[in-house]
Design an enzyme around this catalytic site. Structure first.
Site, PDB file in Angstrom:
ATOM      1  N   GLY A  13      -4.566  70.147 -32.325  1.00 11.58           N
ATOM      2  CA  GLY A  13      -5.305  71.202 -31.616  1.00 11.58           C
ATOM      3  C   GLY A  13      -4.989  72.566 -32.229  1.00 11.58           C
ATOM      4  CG  PHE A  14      -5.609  77.385 -31.306  1.00 15.25           C
ATOM      5  CD1 PHE A  14      -5.598  77.936 -32.595  1.00 15.25           C
ATOM      6  CD2 PHE A  14      -5.324  78.213 -30.215  1.00 15.25           C
ATOM      7  CE1 PHE A  14      -5.307  79.297 -32.780  1.00 15.25           C
ATOM      8  CE2 PHE A  14      -5.047  79.567 -30.392  1.00 15.25           C
ATOM      9  CZ  PHE A  14      -5.026  80.101 -31.673  1.00 15.25           C
ATOM     10  CB  THR A 126      -0.742  78.827 -19.554  1.00 18.82           C
ATOM     11  OG1 THR A 126      -1.620  79.954 -19.483  1.00 18.82           O
ATOM     12  CG2 THR A 126      -0.925  78.003 -18.291  1.00 18.82           C
ATOM     13  CG  ASP A 127      -0.932  84.304 -19.499  1.00 14.67           C
ATOM     14  OD1 ASP A 127      -1.773  83.392 -19.363  1.00 14.67           O
ATOM     15  OD2 ASP A 127      -1.181  85.370 -20.107  1.00 14.67           O
ATOM     16  CD  GLU A 128      -5.590  80.875 -17.545  1.00 17.02           C
ATOM     17  OE1 GLU A 128      -6.038  80.255 -16.566  1.00 17.02           O
ATOM     18  OE2 GLU A 128      -6.266  81.160 -18.538  1.00 17.02           O
ATOM     19  CE1 TYR A 150      -4.995  74.913 -19.233  1.00 17.30           C
ATOM     20  CE2 TYR A 150      -5.129  77.207 -18.510  1.00 17.30           C
ATOM     21  CZ  TYR A 150      -4.599  76.241 -19.346  1.00 17.30           C
ATOM     22  OH  TYR A 150      -3.667  76.598 -20.283  1.00 17.30           O
ATOM     23  CB  SER A 151      -4.066  78.153 -13.950  1.00 13.48           C
ATOM     24  OG  SER A 151      -4.945  78.438 -12.899  1.00 13.48           O
ATOM     25  CE  LYS A 154      -0.469  74.086 -19.842  1.00 11.87           C
ATOM     26  NZ  LYS A 154      -0.097  73.157 -20.962  1.00 11.87           N
ATOM     27  CG  ASN A 179      -5.827  84.891 -23.115  1.00  7.65           C
ATOM     28  OD1 ASN A 179      -5.191  84.932 -22.071  1.00  7.65           O
ATOM     29  ND2 ASN A 179      -7.107  84.537 -23.160  1.00  7.65           N
ATOM     30  CE  LYS A 189      -9.224  77.473 -25.320  1.00  2.00           C
ATOM     31  NZ  LYS A 189      -9.306  76.699 -24.094  1.00  2.00           N
ATOM     32  CE1 TYR A 207     -18.931  83.153 -19.114  1.00  2.00           C
ATOM     33  CE2 TYR A 207     -16.596  82.824 -18.752  1.00  2.00           C
ATOM     34  CZ  TYR A 207     -17.808  82.381 -19.252  1.00  2.00           C
ATOM     35  OH  TYR A 207     -17.868  81.158 -19.873  1.00  2.00           O
ATOM     36  NE  ARG A 214      -7.923  86.032 -19.243  1.00  2.00           N
ATOM     37  CZ  ARG A 214      -8.330  86.416 -18.033  1.00  2.00           C
ATOM     38  NH1 ARG A 214      -7.990  87.603 -17.551  1.00  2.00           N
ATOM     39  NH2 ARG A 214      -9.068  85.612 -17.291  1.00  2.00           N
TER      40      ARG A 214
HETATM   41  O1  DAU Z   1      -3.747  83.110 -20.814  1.00  2.00           O
HETATM   42  C1  DAU Z   1      -3.481  81.937 -21.532  1.00  2.00           C
HETATM   43  C2  DAU Z   1      -4.713  81.083 -21.456  1.00  2.00           C
HETATM   44  O2  DAU Z   1      -5.698  81.729 -22.254  1.00  2.00           O
HETATM   45  C3  DAU Z   1      -4.507  79.653 -21.900  1.00  2.00           C
HETATM   46  O3  DAU Z   1      -3.602  79.033 -21.047  1.00  2.00           O
HETATM   47  C4  DAU Z   1      -5.832  78.909 -21.870  1.00  2.00           C
HETATM   48  O4  DAU Z   1      -5.679  77.611 -22.348  1.00  2.00           O
HETATM   49  C5  DAU Z   1      -6.848  79.644 -22.720  1.00  2.00           C
HETATM   50  O5  DAU Z   1      -8.095  79.012 -22.626  1.00  2.00           O
HETATM   51  C6  DAU Z   1      -6.956  81.096 -22.293  1.00  2.00           C
HETATM   52  O6  DAU Z   1      -7.599  81.201 -20.999  1.00  2.00           O
HETATM   53  P1  DAU Z   1      -8.747  82.281 -20.698  1.00  2.00           P
HETATM   54  O7  DAU Z   1      -9.559  81.784 -19.595  1.00  2.00           O
HETATM   55  O8  DAU Z   1      -8.156  83.655 -20.593  1.00  2.00           O
HETATM   56  O9  DAU Z   1      -9.517  82.208 -22.127  1.00  2.00           O
HETATM   57  P2  DAU Z   1     -11.066  82.242 -22.497  1.00  2.00           P
HETATM   58  O10 DAU Z   1     -11.131  82.404 -23.986  1.00  2.00           O
HETATM   59  O11 DAU Z   1     -11.829  81.146 -21.888  1.00  2.00           O
HETATM   60  O12 DAU Z   1     -11.549  83.609 -21.824  1.00  2.00           O
HETATM   61  C7  DAU Z   1     -10.942  84.844 -22.136  1.00  2.00           C
HETATM   62  C8  DAU Z   1     -11.608  85.888 -21.254  1.00  2.00           C
HETATM   63  O13 DAU Z   1     -12.965  86.051 -21.687  1.00  2.00           O
HETATM   64  C9  DAU Z   1     -11.685  85.515 -19.793  1.00  2.00           C
HETATM   65  O14 DAU Z   1     -11.542  86.676 -18.990  1.00  2.00           O
HETATM   66  C10 DAU Z   1     -13.098  84.952 -19.632  1.00  2.00           C
HETATM   67  C11 DAU Z   1     -13.882  85.758 -20.640  1.00  2.00           C
HETATM   68  N1  DAU Z   1     -15.049  85.059 -21.235  1.00  2.00           N
HETATM   69  C12 DAU Z   1     -14.840  83.863 -21.849  1.00  2.00           C
HETATM   70  C13 DAU Z   1     -15.918  83.170 -22.386  1.00  2.00           C
HETATM   71  C14 DAU Z   1     -15.699  81.823 -23.055  1.00  2.00           C
HETATM   72  C15 DAU Z   1     -16.316  85.640 -21.172  1.00  2.00           C
HETATM   73  O15 DAU Z   1     -16.489  86.757 -20.628  1.00  2.00           O
HETATM   74  N2  DAU Z   1     -17.370  84.951 -21.712  1.00  2.00           N
HETATM   75  C16 DAU Z   1     -17.222  83.723 -22.307  1.00  2.00           C
HETATM   76  O16 DAU Z   1     -18.250  83.149 -22.756  1.00  2.00           O
END
Ligand code: DAU
Length: 335
Positions: A13-14, A126-128, A150-151, A154, A179, A189, A207, A214
């Protein structure tokens, strides 16, 4: 003392694949067994550079499968447990796989580690698990208030890792990372997803109001922190891992558009993620007391990461093709 024989779960994975490369580069006299189920998010291609290294063996398998886990655990000095379902949006659509892998899978590994008496077990949490933090910075002693499936999963794995230390003496160390960005992240992501959209001149779906915060950590710093913990972390302890780079999502989107020379007219505000955590922020003084400091320069490395995804379009397209149905469902009313 650093372990010589590592079992790395989720090593395709990543963060896992970056960690495997990092470890092989830093430690000549080592061996790594990678256990990875190769779900949609994992790929042997991610192990580029490591897959032909004689010190590295790859096993496709599930952390929930005790027989596979036992065979690998018997040969390992220490475990770094990355394997997990990790995407919040997917957990909102269907939580079952998260509970299975992130809670039950962690339990299976811990049982096996207990039986085989490994010298070290780093559980990558995770910080979540703290839930959203509107102000201040969470210390490791802050209450756990996970707010999405998810959180919550975890948090279950995180506390199970601690329970195995407290109850059976398994030398677990728990990391709660921020993140993470860098190459080979599955393009669901924020960073890789927005890059793949922008290069095709497709709108970037932010969103809600896009002002969620983050903290961004380069994957090399995340790997370095785990190395320090394998060497001198204290069993039974939790360590936050972050680099103090707080950014709003809209700022991240603007950096991506700027680096790719695209117009801000691609920004779109769309329906919010349910239960969307507004902000995460970590106090990392405990990890600092072990001598760890992040090295990556955020402004340079985020741009290098954006260029990496723009350059590896085939890798991105191939990864995206594995999840057509998911993207259709997730973004149907967010386009
Ligand atoms: O904080 C650590 C976490 O970071 C990890 O434990 C998770 O595995 C990892 O997925 C990540 O979680 P987030 O929910 O913060 O990551 P994501 O990239 O999904 O989203 C980052 C931020 O961007 C979040 O506030 C949601 C927003 N977002 C995300 C997507 C995919 C958008 O606004 N639009 C989008 O299409």
């Amino acid at each position: 003392m650093l372990p010589k024989k590592l079992l790395v779960t989720g090593g395709a994975g990543f963060i896992g694949s970056n960690f495997v490369r990092f470890w092989l580069e830093q430690h000549e006299d080592c061996s790594i067994a990678v256990l990875d189920k190769l779900t949609y998010a994992g790929s042997v291609e991610n192990l580029e550079g490591a897959e032909k290294d004689p010190r590295c063996t790859f096993v496709q398998g599930d952390v929930c499968d005790r027989d596979v886990v036992d065979a690998l655990m018997a040969e390992a000095d220490a475990v770094v447990h990355f394997a997990a379902e990790t995407h919040v949006d997917r957990s909102i659509l269907a939580a079952g796989d998260f509970i299975q892998t992130d809670v039950f899978g962690t339990f299976v590994l811990l049982e096996s580690a207990r039986e085989h008496r490994v010298d070290g077990f780093v559980h990558v949490s995770t910080d979540e698990v703290y839930g959203e933090l509107l102000e201040g910075w969470a210390k490791e002693t802050a209450p756990l208030m996970p707010r999405n499936p998810y959180s919550a999963s975890k948090a279950g794995g995180d506390r199970m890792a601690y329970a195995f230390f407290a109850t059976y003496g398994v030398p677990t160390i728990i990391t709660r990372g921020a993140n993470t960005y860098g190459p080979y992240q599955y393009p669901e992501k924020l960073v890789p997803f927005f890059v793949t959209r922008a290069v095709r001149d497709e709108p970037l779906p932010l969103y809600g109001d896009g002002r969620q915060v983050r903290e961004w950590l380069h994957v090399s710093d995340h790997c370095g922190a785990i190395e320090v913990l394998l060497e001198r972390g204290e069993p039974g302890q939790v360590y936050n891992v972050a680099a103090s780079n707080e950014r709003r999502n809209i700022e991240m989107a603007r950096i991506i558009l700027d680096e790719l020379g695209k117009s801000e007219s691609l920004l779109r505000f769309v329906k919010d993620r349910p239960g969307h955590d507004r902000r995460y922020a970590l106090d990392c003084s405990k990890l600092h007391s072990l001598g760890w400091r992040p090295k990556a320069d955020f402004d340079a490395e985020i741009r290098a990461t954006i260029r990496w995804y723009a350059k590896h379009r085939d890798w991105c397209e191939c990864a995206l093709a594995r999840s057509k149905a998911y993207f259709e469902e997730q973004y149907a009313d967010r386009a």
